[in-house]
Motif scaffolding. Structure first.
Motif, PDB file in Angstrom:
ATOM      1  N   GLN A 149       0.841  -1.191   0.000  1.00  9.42           N
ATOM      2  CA  GLN A 149       0.000   0.000   0.000  1.00  9.42           C
ATOM      3  C   GLN A 149       0.877   1.243   0.000  1.00  9.42           C
ATOM      4  O   GLN A 149       1.709   1.436   0.890  1.00  9.42           O
ATOM      5  N   PRO A 150       0.734   2.130  -1.019  1.00 10.18           N
ATOM      6  CA  PRO A 150       1.488   3.386  -0.991  1.00 10.18           C
ATOM      7  C   PRO A 150       0.902   4.349   0.035  1.00 10.18           C
ATOM      8  O   PRO A 150      -0.321   4.514   0.121  1.00 10.18           O
ATOM      9  N   VAL A 151       1.765   4.974   0.825  1.00  4.08           N
ATOM     10  CA  VAL A 151       1.316   5.918   1.845  1.00  4.08           C
ATOM     11  C   VAL A 151       2.250   7.131   1.850  1.00  4.08           C
ATOM     12  O   VAL A 151       3.370   7.077   1.341  1.00  4.08           O
ATOM     13  N   LEU A 152       1.764   8.218   2.434  1.00  3.48           N
ATOM     14  CA  LEU A 152       2.576   9.407   2.665  1.00  3.48           C
ATOM     15  C   LEU A 152       2.637   9.670   4.151  1.00  3.48           C
ATOM     16  O   LEU A 152       1.600   9.675   4.834  1.00  3.48           O
ATOM     17  N   ASP A 153       3.836   9.883   4.681  1.00  7.21           N
ATOM     18  CA  ASP A 153       4.024  10.294   6.071  1.00  7.21           C
ATOM     19  C   ASP A 153       4.315  11.790   6.086  1.00  7.21           C
ATOM     20  O   ASP A 153       5.327  12.238   5.537  1.00  7.21           O
ATOM     21  N   ILE A 154       3.392  12.558   6.722  1.00  8.56           N
ATOM     22  CA  ILE A 154       3.512  14.018   6.738  1.00  8.56           C
ATOM     23  C   ILE A 154       3.328  14.504   8.172  1.00  8.56           C
ATOM     24  O   ILE A 154       2.258  14.338   8.762  1.00  8.56           O
ATOM     25  N   ASP A 155       4.363  15.100   8.743  1.00  3.82           N
ATOM     26  CA  ASP A 155       4.282  15.686  10.082  1.00  3.82           C
ATOM     27  C   ASP A 155       3.648  14.740  11.093  1.00  3.82           C
ATOM     28  O   ASP A 155       2.756  15.116  11.863  1.00  3.82           O
ATOM     29  N   TYR A 159      -1.043   9.015   5.527  1.00  2.11           N
ATOM     30  CA  TYR A 159      -2.177   9.075   4.607  1.00  2.11           C
ATOM     31  C   TYR A 159      -2.022   7.951   3.584  1.00  2.11           C
ATOM     32  O   TYR A 159      -1.019   7.877   2.870  1.00  2.11           O
ATOM     33  N   SER A 160      -3.018   7.087   3.485  1.00  2.00           N
ATOM     34  CA  SER A 160      -3.000   6.032   2.475  1.00  2.00           C
ATOM     35  C   SER A 160      -3.438   6.598   1.135  1.00  2.00           C
ATOM     36  O   SER A 160      -4.387   7.387   1.058  1.00  2.00           O
ATOM     37  N   LEU A 161      -2.754   6.208   0.076  1.00  2.00           N
ATOM     38  CA  LEU A 161      -3.068   6.679  -1.267  1.00  2.00           C
ATOM     39  C   LEU A 161      -4.002   5.662  -1.917  1.00  2.00           C
ATOM     40  O   LEU A 161      -3.566   4.749  -2.619  1.00  2.00           O
ATOM     41  N   ASN A 162      -5.286   5.822  -1.659  1.00  2.00           N
ATOM     42  CA  ASN A 162      -6.276   4.850  -2.111  1.00  2.00           C
ATOM     43  C   ASN A 162      -6.998   5.275  -3.380  1.00  2.00           C
ATOM     44  O   ASN A 162      -7.953   4.617  -3.795  1.00  2.00           O
ATOM     45  N   GLY A 230       7.696  23.679   0.006  1.00  2.00           N
ATOM     46  CA  GLY A 230       7.765  24.698   1.052  1.00  2.00           C
ATOM     47  C   GLY A 230       8.693  24.230   2.157  1.00  2.00           C
ATOM     48  O   GLY A 230       9.801  23.760   1.918  1.00  2.00           O
ATOM     49  N   ARG A 231       8.212  24.326   3.405  1.00  2.00           N
ATOM     50  CA  ARG A 231       8.994  23.834   4.555  1.00  2.00           C
ATOM     51  C   ARG A 231       8.564  22.427   4.964  1.00  2.00           C
ATOM     52  O   ARG A 231       9.023  21.914   5.984  1.00  2.00           O
ATOM     53  N   THR A 232       7.692  21.831   4.189  1.00  2.00           N
ATOM     54  CA  THR A 232       7.116  20.534   4.548  1.00  2.00           C
ATOM     55  C   THR A 232       7.871  19.394   3.882  1.00  2.00           C
ATOM     56  O   THR A 232       8.113  19.414   2.677  1.00  2.00           O
ATOM     57  N   LYS A 233       8.240  18.403   4.695  1.00  2.00           N
ATOM     58  CA  LYS A 233       8.914  17.214   4.186  1.00  2.00           C
ATOM     59  C   LYS A 233       7.935  16.042   4.245  1.00  2.00           C
ATOM     60  O   LYS A 233       7.270  15.814   5.252  1.00  2.00           O
ATOM     61  N   ILE A 234       7.854  15.293   3.161  1.00  2.00           N
ATOM     62  CA  ILE A 234       6.923  14.183   3.034  1.00  2.00           C
ATOM     63  C   ILE A 234       7.716  12.936   2.660  1.00  2.00           C
ATOM     64  O   ILE A 234       8.582  12.983   1.783  1.00  2.00           O
ATOM     65  N   ILE A 235       7.426  11.822   3.325  1.00  2.00           N
ATOM     66  CA  ILE A 235       8.098  10.559   3.035  1.00  2.00           C
ATOM     67  C   ILE A 235       7.095   9.620   2.358  1.00  2.00           C
ATOM     68  O   ILE A 235       6.008   9.383   2.892  1.00  2.00           O
ATOM     69  N   PHE A 236       7.467   9.115   1.187  1.00  2.00           N
ATOM     70  CA  PHE A 236       6.646   8.127   0.488  1.00  2.00           C
ATOM     71  C   PHE A 236       7.090   6.734   0.922  1.00  2.00           C
ATOM     72  O   PHE A 236       8.272   6.420   0.910  1.00  2.00           O
ATOM     73  N   ARG A 237       6.118   5.890   1.295  1.00  2.00           N
ATOM     74  CA  ARG A 237       6.440   4.538   1.728  1.00  2.00           C
ATOM     75  C   ARG A 237       5.556   3.531   1.015  1.00  2.00           C
ATOM     76  O   ARG A 237       4.420   3.834   0.622  1.00  2.00           O
ATOM     77  N   LEU A 238       6.061   2.313   0.853  1.00  2.00           N
ATOM     78  CA  LEU A 238       5.284   1.180   0.382  1.00  2.00           C
ATOM     79  C   LEU A 238       5.245   0.161   1.512  1.00  2.00           C
ATOM     80  O   LEU A 238       6.278  -0.409   1.873  1.00  2.00           O
ATOM     81  N   LEU A 239       4.074  -0.039   2.101  1.00  2.00           N
ATOM     82  CA  LEU A 239       3.934  -0.866   3.286  1.00  2.00           C
ATOM     83  C   LEU A 239       2.988  -2.037   3.005  1.00  2.00           C
ATOM     84  O   LEU A 239       2.013  -1.880   2.251  1.00  2.00           O
TER      85      LEU A 239
END
Length: 247
Positions: A149-155, A159-162, A230-239
């Protein structure tokens, strides 16, 4: 579970002839990993219901400059790329006839920054020139392939990318709201299709960056990719997805 643990599920890996002889606009390992996954998908051959055969031998052809750089990467990189292939094969439910082998080769006609991958399917056979080999483990009981499942980790939030398209931005109409004055109202789109997830900048004012490189057009995301807006860092994960749907 780490990539190396996946070998215990019945697939061996071997790195044979990592260098067959022997950048400025240089090839990066993440580019090779991405191209390997596409090569597996493009060459996968359905031979029966529920059985799709994937290539297991890959020659990565590099320019003189990139080949010299590959000599510094050495066998550890080839082993990690083997894991990339094995992980992708399992996630897609493909079948391998033999061990995964990856070689780097010099191709004098290529320019620095360009590379080609030639793949084939071969049955495993022991012989001279094989290094970093692992013996086959007993085959595990038949089980469905692990769905990632692709997800985004933000702050601190996940969030699951469904959906095939997810828009990130400062607008309340964005699918994922980013509270950052350096982020445009509709800043970035995450697209998922055929098991591949890509980031697309939507003409943002300050731009988007993937792994430190400014995003131009569409860029494929891999597990651990870092997106900056911007100042936001987002990590893409496959879980691995749980049966209930949440990773």
């Amino acid at each position: 579970m780490g990539l190396l643990d996946k070998v215990e599920r019945g697939i061996e890996k071997a790195v044979r002839g990592v260098f067959s002889t022997g950048s400025r606009a240089q090839v990066e390992p993440v580019e090779i990993a991405s191209r390997l996954r596409r090569e597996v998908d493009n060459k996968a051959l359905t031979i029966a219901a529920g059985r799709t055969l994937a290539p297991n031998v890959f020659d990565v052809q590099l320019s003189d400059d990139d080949f010299r750089r590959a000599q510094d990467w050495g066998t550890p990189l080839a082993e990690e790329l083997c894991d990339v292939v094995i992980n992708h094969v399992r996630s897609q439910g493909y079948t391998l006839q033999g061990s995964v082998r990856i070689s780097f080769r010099r191709a004098e006609e290529l320019r620095a920054g360009d590379f080609e991958i030639v793949s084939s399917t071969e049955k495993s056979k022991a012989g001279p020139g094989v290094s970093s080999a692992r013996p086959n483990m007993p085959a595990a009981p038949s089980r469905p392939p692990v769905r990632l499942q692709p997800v985004l980790d933000i702050d601190g939030q996940r969030y699951s990318l469904n959906a095939p398209s997810i828009v990130l931005g400062r607008s309340s109409e964005a699918d994922i709201l980013i509270d950052d004055t350096g982020v445009s109202r509709r800043h970035l789109e995450i697209r998922t299709a055929s098991g591949v997830t890509s980031a697309v900048d939507l003409g943002s004012t300050n731009g988007s960056y993937v792994n430190g490189h400014k995003l131009a057009g569409s860029t494929e995301l891999t597990d651990g990719s870092t997106i900056t807006m911007g100042r936001t860092k987002i990590i893409f994960r496959l879980l691995p997805a749980n049966p209930g749907g949440r990773p």
